[in-house]
Design an enzyme around this catalytic site. Structure first.
Site, PDB file in Angstrom:
ATOM      1  CB  SER A   1     -48.453   3.720  -5.607  1.00 42.87           C
ATOM      2  OG  SER A   1     -47.631   2.753  -6.214  1.00 42.87           O
TER       3      SER A   1
ATOM      4  CE1 TYR B   1     -51.291  -0.562  -3.467  1.00 45.43           C
ATOM      5  CE2 TYR B   1     -49.835  -0.067  -5.311  1.00 45.43           C
ATOM      6  CZ  TYR B   1     -50.160   0.060  -3.977  1.00 45.43           C
ATOM      7  OH  TYR B   1     -49.368   0.815  -3.146  1.00 45.43           O
TER       8      TYR B   1
HETATM    9  N1  LIG Z   1     -44.175   0.461   0.792  1.00 47.84           N
HETATM   10  C1  LIG Z   1     -44.155   0.797  -0.477  1.00 47.84           C
HETATM   11  O1  LIG Z   1     -43.212   0.487  -1.205  1.00 47.84           O
HETATM   12  C2  LIG Z   1     -45.290   1.599  -1.050  1.00 47.84           C
HETATM   13  C3  LIG Z   1     -45.164   2.048  -2.364  1.00 47.84           C
HETATM   14  C4  LIG Z   1     -46.182   2.805  -2.903  1.00 47.84           C
HETATM   15  C5  LIG Z   1     -47.271   3.149  -2.136  1.00 47.84           C
HETATM   16  N2  LIG Z   1     -47.381   2.686  -0.856  1.00 47.84           N
HETATM   17  C6  LIG Z   1     -48.555   3.045  -0.092  1.00 47.84           C
HETATM   18  O2  LIG Z   1     -48.179   3.452   1.215  1.00 47.84           O
HETATM   19  C7  LIG Z   1     -49.261   3.241   2.094  1.00 47.84           C
HETATM   20  C8  LIG Z   1     -48.763   2.534   3.343  1.00 47.84           C
HETATM   21  O3  LIG Z   1     -48.406   1.205   3.006  1.00 47.84           O
HETATM   22  P1  LIG Z   1     -47.172   0.434   3.652  1.00 47.84           P
HETATM   23  O4  LIG Z   1     -46.226   0.151   2.579  1.00 47.84           O
HETATM   24  O5  LIG Z   1     -46.712   1.138   4.848  1.00 47.84           O
HETATM   25  O6  LIG Z   1     -47.877  -0.965   4.004  1.00 47.84           O
HETATM   26  P2  LIG Z   1     -48.242  -1.655   5.403  1.00 47.84           P
HETATM   27  O7  LIG Z   1     -47.034  -1.740   6.271  1.00 47.84           O
HETATM   28  O8  LIG Z   1     -48.947  -2.899   5.025  1.00 47.84           O
HETATM   29  O9  LIG Z   1     -49.254  -0.621   6.079  1.00 47.84           O
HETATM   30  C9  LIG Z   1     -50.583  -0.482   5.638  1.00 47.84           C
HETATM   31  C10 LIG Z   1     -51.347   0.281   6.699  1.00 47.84           C
HETATM   32  O10 LIG Z   1     -52.685   0.472   6.225  1.00 47.84           O
HETATM   33  C11 LIG Z   1     -53.575   0.094   7.249  1.00 47.84           C
HETATM   34  N3  LIG Z   1     -54.830  -0.405   6.691  1.00 47.84           N
HETATM   35  C12 LIG Z   1     -55.017  -1.370   5.758  1.00 47.84           C
HETATM   36  N4  LIG Z   1     -56.331  -1.580   5.544  1.00 47.84           N
HETATM   37  C13 LIG Z   1     -56.983  -0.724   6.385  1.00 47.84           C
HETATM   38  C14 LIG Z   1     -58.354  -0.468   6.665  1.00 47.84           C
HETATM   39  N5  LIG Z   1     -59.348  -1.131   6.029  1.00 47.84           N
HETATM   40  N6  LIG Z   1     -58.673   0.469   7.578  1.00 47.84           N
HETATM   41  C15 LIG Z   1     -57.697   1.149   8.227  1.00 47.84           C
HETATM   42  N7  LIG Z   1     -56.376   0.963   8.018  1.00 47.84           N
HETATM   43  C16 LIG Z   1     -56.042   0.021   7.109  1.00 47.84           C
HETATM   44  C17 LIG Z   1     -52.868  -0.976   8.058  1.00 47.84           C
HETATM   45  O11 LIG Z   1     -53.340  -0.959   9.410  1.00 47.84           O
HETATM   46  P3  LIG Z   1     -54.298  -2.051  10.080  1.00 47.84           P
HETATM   47  O12 LIG Z   1     -54.090  -3.356   9.359  1.00 47.84           O
HETATM   48  O13 LIG Z   1     -53.837  -2.069  11.508  1.00 47.84           O
HETATM   49  O14 LIG Z   1     -55.664  -1.473   9.926  1.00 47.84           O
HETATM   50  C18 LIG Z   1     -51.433  -0.482   8.014  1.00 47.84           C
HETATM   51  O15 LIG Z   1     -51.194   0.422   9.075  1.00 47.84           O
HETATM   52  C19 LIG Z   1     -50.325   2.455   1.314  1.00 47.84           C
HETATM   53  O16 LIG Z   1     -51.329   3.347   0.858  1.00 47.84           O
HETATM   54  C20 LIG Z   1     -49.534   1.923   0.137  1.00 47.84           C
HETATM   55  O17 LIG Z   1     -50.363   1.663  -0.983  1.00 47.84           O
HETATM   56  C21 LIG Z   1     -46.412   1.911  -0.299  1.00 47.84           C
END
Ligand SMILES: NC(=O)c1ccc[n+]([C@@H]2O[C@H](COP(=O)([O-])OP(=O)(O)OC[C@H]3O[C@@H](n4cnc5c(N)ncnc54)[C@H](OP(=O)(O)O)[C@@H]3O)[C@@H](O)[C@H]2O)c1
Length: 252
Positions: A139, A153
């Site tokens: 991130s 985080y």
């Molecule tokens: N969106 C952004 O702006 C952003 C920026 C920087 C970094 N990121 C990173 O990108 C990644 C994806 O996030 P996102 O933005 O797409 O958020 P999101 O839509 O909330 O997706 C998070 C995913 O992680 C899974 N997850 C959470 N806890 C889990 C667990 N204990 N076991 C297995 N799966 C788990 C969830 O699936 P289930 O709940 O179905 O298990 C979901 O598919 C994350 O690592 C986040 O930190 C995102």
């Protein structure tokens, strides 16, 4: 033919990476806890690309015994894993010392210990098959210590990035390093379930499709690391790393 495993594929960036990689001809192994979401995504992908193979598994990345078992099952089912995207993550958190240690611990367990378990399992597969591509989703918050709800985080995200960076250092100049690549992605604000509340507050948010296009381009290039999308985040990364604290706090 590339076979890519993506964790956290039930929503947001993981689900969109699955769509875009399938469109580029990759077979997929998709994991998350919400299996109904994975089933829907598989139906959607196969409707658009009937020739793709899409394997699914329920996986909680905080269970260190389950992670290697699931990765090995998926490897066996698809006949190999060329790439593993360590993407599952959680954005819960609160300022340190404000009585919400449980939320911070949950984020630390998912984002760091979960990433560690996934990296161990992925690299075990890569060592055995003597090839592979590890993609770590970190991130932009990993650029500097972050305040309040972001503190834990951000710490997990620099920790996850350093797992991948450390592996790259180990592999450098070795036989295995010729066939195993490591990519660290630093996403800025990309629309997803995680940041629905932030969406109204920042003009820097981009659509899931646009943000993930930038992630997929860096993955396919096998870049060592990439701020995604590159603009404005690559130049902003320099500011975030080096600005005096007073300036940094005004930016956040
Ligand atoms: N969106 C952004 O702006 C952003 C920026 C920087 C970094 N990121 C990173 O990108 C990644 C994806 O996030 P996102 O933005 O797409 O958020 P999101 O839509 O909330 O997706 C998070 C995913 O992680 C899974 N997850 C959470 N806890 C889990 C667990 N204990 N076991 C297995 N799966 C788990 C969830 O699936 P289930 O709940 O179905 O298990 C979901 O598919 C994350 O690592 C986040 O930190 C995102």
């Amino acid at each position: 033919m590339t076979t890519t495993l993506i964790t956290g594929a039930s929503s947001g960036l993981g689900a969109e990476m699955a769509r875009q990689l399938a469109a580029r001809g990759e077979d997929l192994a998709l994991c998350a806890r919400r299996t109904d979401r994975l089933e829907e995504l598989r139906t959607e992908i196969l409707a658009a690309h009937p020739e793709r193979r899409v394997a699914l598994r329920t996986l909680d990345v905080t269970d260190p015994d389950q992670v290697p078992v699931v990765f090995e099952e998926l490897r066996a089912e698809l006949g190999g894993l060329d790439r593993v995207v360590v993407n599952a993550g959680l954005g819960k958190g609160a300022a340190l010392g404000t009585g919400q240690a449980a939320a911070n611990r949950e984020t630390a367990t998912t984002n760091f210990l979960g990433a560690l378990a996934q990296t161990e399992a992925a690299v075990e597969v890569f060592r055995a098959q003597r090839s592979g591509h590890l993609v770590m989703v970190s991130s932009m918050s990993a650029m500097r210590g972050m305040p309040k709800s972001m503190t834990t985080y951000a710490a997990t995200k620099i920790g996850a990035a350093f797992l991948a960076e450390g592996l790259r250092t180990e592999l450098h100049g070795t036989e295995l390093g010729r066939t195993v690549d490591v990519t660290v992605l630093y996403p800025g604000y990309i629309a997803s379930e995680m940041n629905e509340q932030v969406a109204q507050q920042t003009p820097l948010m981009v659509s899931t499709e646009k943000g993930v296009r930038s992630m997929v381009a860096a993955i396919e290039k096998r870049a060592d690391s990439a701020c995604v999308p590159a603009l404005p985040w690559a130049p902003l990364s320099v500011v975030m790393k080096h600005a005096p604290l007073g300036v940094l706090k005004r930016l956040l």
